[in-house]
Write a protein that holds these residues in place. Structure first.
Motif, short mmCIF file in Angstrom:
data_model
loop_
_atom_site.label_atom_id
_atom_site.label_comp_id
_atom_site.label_asym_id
_atom_site.label_seq_id
_atom_site.Cartn_x
_atom_site.Cartn_y
_atom_site.Cartn_z
N GLN A 243 0.83 -1.20 0.00
CA GLN A 243 0.00 0.00 0.00
C GLN A 243 0.87 1.26 0.00
O GLN A 243 0.59 2.22 -0.73
CB GLN A 243 -0.92 0.00 1.23
CG GLN A 243 -2.00 -1.06 1.22
CD GLN A 243 -2.80 -1.07 2.51
OE1 GLN A 243 -2.30 -0.70 3.57
NE2 GLN A 243 -4.04 -1.51 2.43
N PRO B 214 -10.46 1.30 6.41
CA PRO B 214 -10.82 1.75 5.07
C PRO B 214 -11.85 2.87 5.10
O PRO B 214 -12.60 3.04 6.07
CB PRO B 214 -11.41 0.48 4.42
CG PRO B 214 -10.85 -0.65 5.20
CD PRO B 214 -10.72 -0.14 6.60
N GLY C 14 -5.55 2.94 -0.22
CA GLY C 14 -5.71 3.13 1.21
C GLY C 14 -4.49 2.61 1.94
O GLY C 14 -4.09 1.45 1.75
N HIS D 178 -3.52 1.60 5.38
CA HIS D 178 -4.21 1.30 6.63
C HIS D 178 -3.24 0.78 7.68
O HIS D 178 -2.44 -0.12 7.41
CB HIS D 178 -5.31 0.27 6.38
CG HIS D 178 -6.27 0.65 5.31
ND1 HIS D 178 -6.82 -0.24 4.42
CD2 HIS D 178 -6.77 1.88 4.97
CE1 HIS D 178 -7.62 0.40 3.59
NE2 HIS D 178 -7.60 1.68 3.90
#
Length: 554
Positions: free
Chosen positions: A194, A305, A317, A319
């Protein structure tokens, strides 16, 4: 000593479970059906704060939870007492604040049938909480209370509700009943993939901008956010609920978004091609106002999210723990962005507006003068609660904020009347800081009875009542959209005598030059004080007209 005298009750177990969760205060009003619980608190380390309306108890629990990160506890009896908690409970959930609401309920022997004061409270609270349940037996209480606090405090935090039937609350406990052990959360690292995808987007970005929200404050990510902004050269705006998580006197600060019209800071978003949202939640501010064409790439940095919204299409995203995510993303981006002139112009316009307000000496006072004087009277770490209404609009957009959670508004539900009970809780959470409730005269009288609570409990704070004899924000909206207003004006008591009748001190401002010294005196006296300041809201339409005439790019 008789066996009955030494027999532990479920009420005592509840109190022991609350102590194990670190509860310091319970805000509430006792009723016939929870007298055993209230009595058991006398033998504990928990301070019971008797309030004058259950709505005030819920707002106190909310602000205490917001400032400490630990669930605030509100207590009430069944039926009407429980129902009175609901506004503050809903406010806490929509403002992502941990609260545990505990009320009595009729006994299990009659809850299933038509009976006096029987209301399905669990069903009433379910839509406005993360979890709502009834305790079916004394044996279930330890697990239910542990679940209540775990649910309330786990991201995304919010309110929970637990109903305790009166025959459960007063029942003797079987041998072996004990509280559940609490557990702690371990921060999580973001996914490397990510972070890599977010870095790829920033590698080709032209003018990225950061929007920091309430989640960044809850995560204690202020220092990480400042380092991230400085390392990459990124401008940072905040939501109203995120004010202070990025200091307004930082050279990269753009101020707060959330005003009803296209404000100065919005021009920064107009020019942006990438939005890096940090702890932002959609109920804080409608994303259509910063991404109307749905053409901006969004990097969502949060513990969880994002909610789905047509104007918030998340490209990636990131996270995990917000501070760790910002550190990882900062390390993965191998470029630095150049700040253009837009940010400096936005900061200059906000600064000039505040400075102009300092020089305005008309009476009644202009809103800008009131904001300027409040800022001059308060320290960097002191706490201001701006109630819902025109007060909130002026304070949230103009009041410079330098530390997290030092300018509080209700932004998720925008409830009126939270600031006076909230100020009491803020002083309990931070007794060494000065606390000011800035409220309109309409919102003040919704929960002004809690002045008596503050005086009785010796919890000092100052209430500044912006007095105009009307629901000023509604009047402003009517004048903007309809060209006229109606049914917004009302009368007021003598606020000085009203404050004094509770045992508080009262002041009335009669010239612009009186406000700042009166604020400083009231804050220094460290008692419960009410200051009434007449405000001229003719500046409202002047502000929206001015903003409507602004054109970009800057």
């Amino acid at each position: 000593m008789s066996a009955q005298a030494t027999q532990r009750t479920a009420a005592q177990l509840i109190v022991q479970a609350l102590e194990a969760e670190g509860v310091e205060y319970v805000f509430g009003i006792p009723g016939e059906e929870n007298i055993h619980f209230v009595d058991a608190l006398n033998d504990s380390s928990i301070r019971y704060v008797l309030v004058r309306h259950e709505q005030g108890a819920a707002f106190m629990a909310e602000i205490y939870g917001r400032l400490t990160g630990k669930a605030g506890v509100a207590s009430a009896t069944l039926g009407p007492g429980a129902i009175n908690l609901q506004l503050g409970v809903a406010d806490a959930t929509t403002n992502s604040t941990p609260v545990v609401a505990i009320t009595a309920q009729v006994g299990l022997d009659r809850i299933y049938k038509e009976s006096h004061q029987v209301v399905d409270l669990v069903s009433l609270f379910r839509p406005i909480t993360k979890w709502s349940e009834l305790a079916p037996s004394p044996q279930a209480l330890p697990e239910l209370i542990r679940k209540a606090f775990k649910t309330a405090q786990t991201e995304r935090p919010g309110a929970v509700y637990l109903a305790i039937p009166e025959d459960v609350e007063s029942a003797p406990l079987p041998e072996g009943s004990r509280r559940c052990r609490s557990t702690s959360y371990a921060p999580q690292d973001p996914s490397p993939s990510q972070v890599a995808r977010a870095a790829e987007i920033l590698a080709t970005a032209r003018r990225p901008i950061v929007l920091a929200g309430h989640g960044a404050t809850r995560a204690g990510a202020s220092d990480a956010l400042v380092r991230f902004s400085e390392k990459l050269g990124l401008p940072v705006a905040t939501t109203f609920n995120g004010k202070g998580v990025f200091p307004d006197d930082h050279r990269h600060a753009l101020g707060a978004v959330g005003f009803m019209r296209h404000d100065y800071v919005n021009f920064g978003f107009d020019e942006a091609d990438v939005l890096i949202t940090v702890g932002y939640e959609l109920q804080e501010f409608d994303p259509v106002k910063i991404n109307p064409a749905r053409d901006k790439k969004i990097i969502h940095v949060h513990r969880f999210p994002a909610e789905v919204d047509d104007h918030y299409p998340v490209a990636v995203g990131v996270h995990g723990d917000i501070s760790r995510s910002l550190h990882a993303l900062g390390d993965a981006v191998h470029r630095r962005f150049t700040m253009n002139g837009t940010g400096e112009k936005i900061r200059r316009m906000l600064r000039e507006e505040l400075e102009e307000g300092r020089e305005e000496d008309g009476f009644p006072l202009s809103p800008r003068r009131v904001v300027s004087d409040i800022r001059a009277a308060m320290g960097r770490e002191d706490i201001v609660l701006a109630d819902t209404g025109a007060v909130k609009m002026w304070m949230a957009r103009m009041y410079p904020t330098y530390e997290p959670n030092t300018m509080l508004v209700s932004n998720g539900l925008s409830s009126m009347g939270f600031s006076v009970p909230g100020a009491l809780a803020a002083k309990l959470a931070h007794p060494r800081r000065k606390v000011l409730a800035a409220t309109g005269d309409g919102a003040f009288l919704m929960n002004s009875q809690e002045l008596e609570t503050a005086v009785r409990e010796r919890i000092p704070f100052v209430v500044l009542v912006w007095e105009d004899g009307a629901y000023g924000l509604i009047e402003w909206k009517m004048d903007l959209e309809l060209g006229r207003d109606s049914h917004v004006a009302f009368g007021n008591p003598d606020f000085v005598k009203y404050a004094e009748s509770f045992g508080a001190r009262g002041y009335r401002i009669s010239s612009a030059g009186e406000l700042l010294p009166t604020l400083r005196k009231a804050l220094a006296d460290d008692v419960v004080s009410v200051i009434a300041v007449p405000v001229d809201y003719s500046a409202n339409l002047g502000l929206t007209d001015k903003l409507g005439e602004l054109t970009g790019p800057f």
